[in-house]
Design a protein around this motif. Structure first.
Motif, PDB file in Angstrom:
ATOM      1  N   LEU A 121      -6.848 -30.905  10.023  1.00 53.19           N
ATOM      2  CA  LEU A 121      -8.137 -30.226   9.812  1.00 53.19           C
ATOM      3  C   LEU A 121      -9.106 -31.089   9.008  1.00 53.19           C
ATOM      4  O   LEU A 121     -10.287 -31.176   9.327  1.00 53.19           O
ATOM      5  N   MET A 124     -10.500 -33.879  11.280  1.00 54.29           N
ATOM      6  CA  MET A 124     -11.422 -33.478  12.342  1.00 54.29           C
ATOM      7  C   MET A 124     -12.816 -33.207  11.822  1.00 54.29           C
ATOM      8  O   MET A 124     -13.795 -33.536  12.471  1.00 54.29           O
ATOM      9  N   THR A 125     -12.904 -32.562  10.642  1.00 53.15           N
ATOM     10  CA  THR A 125     -14.229 -32.189  10.156  1.00 53.15           C
ATOM     11  C   THR A 125     -15.035 -33.425   9.766  1.00 53.15           C
ATOM     12  O   THR A 125     -16.255 -33.400   9.822  1.00 53.15           O
ATOM     13  N   GLY A 126     -14.349 -34.529   9.408  1.00 53.95           N
ATOM     14  CA  GLY A 126     -15.080 -35.747   9.034  1.00 53.95           C
ATOM     15  C   GLY A 126     -15.222 -36.748  10.173  1.00 53.95           C
ATOM     16  O   GLY A 126     -15.740 -37.846   9.989  1.00 53.95           O
ATOM     17  N   ARG A 127     -14.763 -36.366  11.350  1.00 55.99           N
ATOM     18  CA  ARG A 127     -14.824 -37.333  12.461  1.00 55.99           C
ATOM     19  C   ARG A 127     -16.245 -37.509  12.998  1.00 55.99           C
ATOM     20  O   ARG A 127     -16.996 -36.564  13.127  1.00 55.99           O
ATOM     21  N   HIS A 138     -14.406 -42.005  10.733  1.00 53.77           N
ATOM     22  CA  HIS A 138     -14.278 -40.863   9.833  1.00 53.77           C
ATOM     23  C   HIS A 138     -15.181 -41.146   8.631  1.00 53.77           C
ATOM     24  O   HIS A 138     -15.160 -42.267   8.117  1.00 53.77           O
ATOM     25  N   GLN A 159     -21.140 -35.808  16.312  1.00 58.34           N
ATOM     26  CA  GLN A 159     -19.964 -35.003  15.971  1.00 58.34           C
ATOM     27  C   GLN A 159     -19.579 -34.198  17.215  1.00 58.34           C
ATOM     28  O   GLN A 159     -20.457 -33.664  17.905  1.00 58.34           O
ATOM     29  N   ASP A 163     -14.957 -29.775  17.321  1.00 55.61           N
ATOM     30  CA  ASP A 163     -14.365 -30.077  16.013  1.00 55.61           C
ATOM     31  C   ASP A 163     -14.652 -29.015  14.953  1.00 55.61           C
ATOM     32  O   ASP A 163     -14.460 -29.239  13.765  1.00 55.61           O
ATOM     33  N   LYS A 164     -15.093 -27.834  15.379  1.00 58.48           N
ATOM     34  CA  LYS A 164     -15.242 -26.710  14.446  1.00 58.48           C
ATOM     35  C   LYS A 164     -13.853 -26.242  14.029  1.00 58.48           C
ATOM     36  O   LYS A 164     -12.933 -26.239  14.861  1.00 58.48           O
ATOM     37  N   PRO A 165     -13.675 -25.796  12.766  1.00 59.80           N
ATOM     38  CA  PRO A 165     -12.337 -25.409  12.308  1.00 59.80           C
ATOM     39  C   PRO A 165     -11.605 -24.408  13.219  1.00 59.80           C
ATOM     40  O   PRO A 165     -10.427 -24.586  13.505  1.00 59.80           O
ATOM     41  N   VAL A 168     -10.408 -26.230  16.288  1.00 61.32           N
ATOM     42  CA  VAL A 168      -9.321 -27.153  15.955  1.00 61.32           C
ATOM     43  C   VAL A 168      -8.006 -26.380  15.842  1.00 61.32           C
ATOM     44  O   VAL A 168      -6.968 -26.821  16.348  1.00 61.32           O
TER      45      VAL A 168
END
Ligand code: AP5
Ligand code: MG
Ligand code: ZN
Length: 213
Positions: A121, A124-127, A138, A159, A163-165, A168
């Motif tokens: 998690l 993904m949020t920083g990708r 990242h 982005q 890639d939203k939580p 994911v």
């Protein structure tokens, strides 16, 4: 050299597939990238795939298998390739095996990059990724030299919409149910190479090179 990348979403398949492709001078074939290119170009395949991808679900095998088999029949794939994101289901793995066997070919290695779900998690949020050449960054673990600009081709980074939580989490559960069984499958085929994916990207790459020797 015909290599398959296995691992959860965000394990680093794309990051490492690009390095491997460069090392062996073979194409990097990512089904996710092919679908995203189709979405960008507004094709029928893209429209169909988008509905599944936005929900974190797999695109049906009927759409995916033919597309991948036709890609690896192109001339640049004669010397080998790195498959990133395919196969993702047992039927996909069996279709690939059948197609390769008919040509007297086989997969040389399936590289499984192991990363626990908790770390996925954060990754993904920083990708950030390059819609032009597929390179992946990242914001803190693997930043581009200039902010939001691709090191390889200079295109602006974006982005990914999946890639939203929540998405994911769904992709992770789909991975455990449908894709993880491939680890055992390629173990039985005798080509599985497992590496620890929690190290720094260049250390993971060294571990992969060691495992491929
Ligand atoms: P796809 O594009 O393949 O996505 P995925 O498998 O979910 O994998 P990701 O691309 O999210 O992760 P990755 O392992 O490539 O990690 P990355 O290197 O970017 O597929 C998307 C969708 O398309 C699917 O959900 C499905 O709907 C559809 N699809 C695709 N193929 C399909 C198929 N065969 N059948 C059916 N449907 C299909 O790394 C992640 C982040 O972590 C980056 O920011 C990176 O910089 C960072 N990072 C990488 N390595 C490290 C490290 N060692 N340490 C710290 N950070 C790191
Ligand atoms: Mg990827
Ligand atoms: Zn680029």
């Amino acid at each position: 050299m015909k290599i398959i990348m296995l691992g959860a979403p965000g394990a680093g398949k794309g990051t490492q597939a690009i390095n491997i492709a460069k090392e062996y001078d073979i194409p990097h074939v990512s089904t996710g990238d092919i679908f995203r290119a189709n979405i960008k170009n507004g094709t029928e395949l893209g429209n169909q795939a988008k509905a599944y991808m936005d929900k974190g679900m797999l695109v049906p095998d009927e759409l995916t298998i033919g597309m991948l088999l036709s890609r690896i029949s192109e001339p640049d794939c004669e010397k080998g390739y790195v498959l990133d994101g395919f196969p993702r289901t047992i039927p996909q793995a069996e279709s690939l095996k059948k197609a390769l066997t008919e040509r007297g070919e086989a997969i040389d290695a399936a590289v499984d990059i192991e990363v626990p779900d908790e770390e996925i998690l954060v990754r993904m949020t920083g990708r950030r990724s390059c819609p032009q050449c597929g390179a992946t960054y990242h914001v803190s673990f693997n930043p581009p030299k200039a902010q939001d600009v691709c090191d390889r081709c200079g295109h602006a980074l974006t982005q990914r919409s999946d890639d939203k939580p929540e998405t994911v989490k769904e992709r992770l559960s789909v991975y455990h149910a449908q894709t993880k069984p491939l680890i055992e499958y390629y173990g039985n085929e005798g080509v599985l190479r497992q590496v620890d994916g929690t190290m720094k990207p260049d250390e993971v790459f060294s571990a992969i090179m060691e495992a491929l020797k």
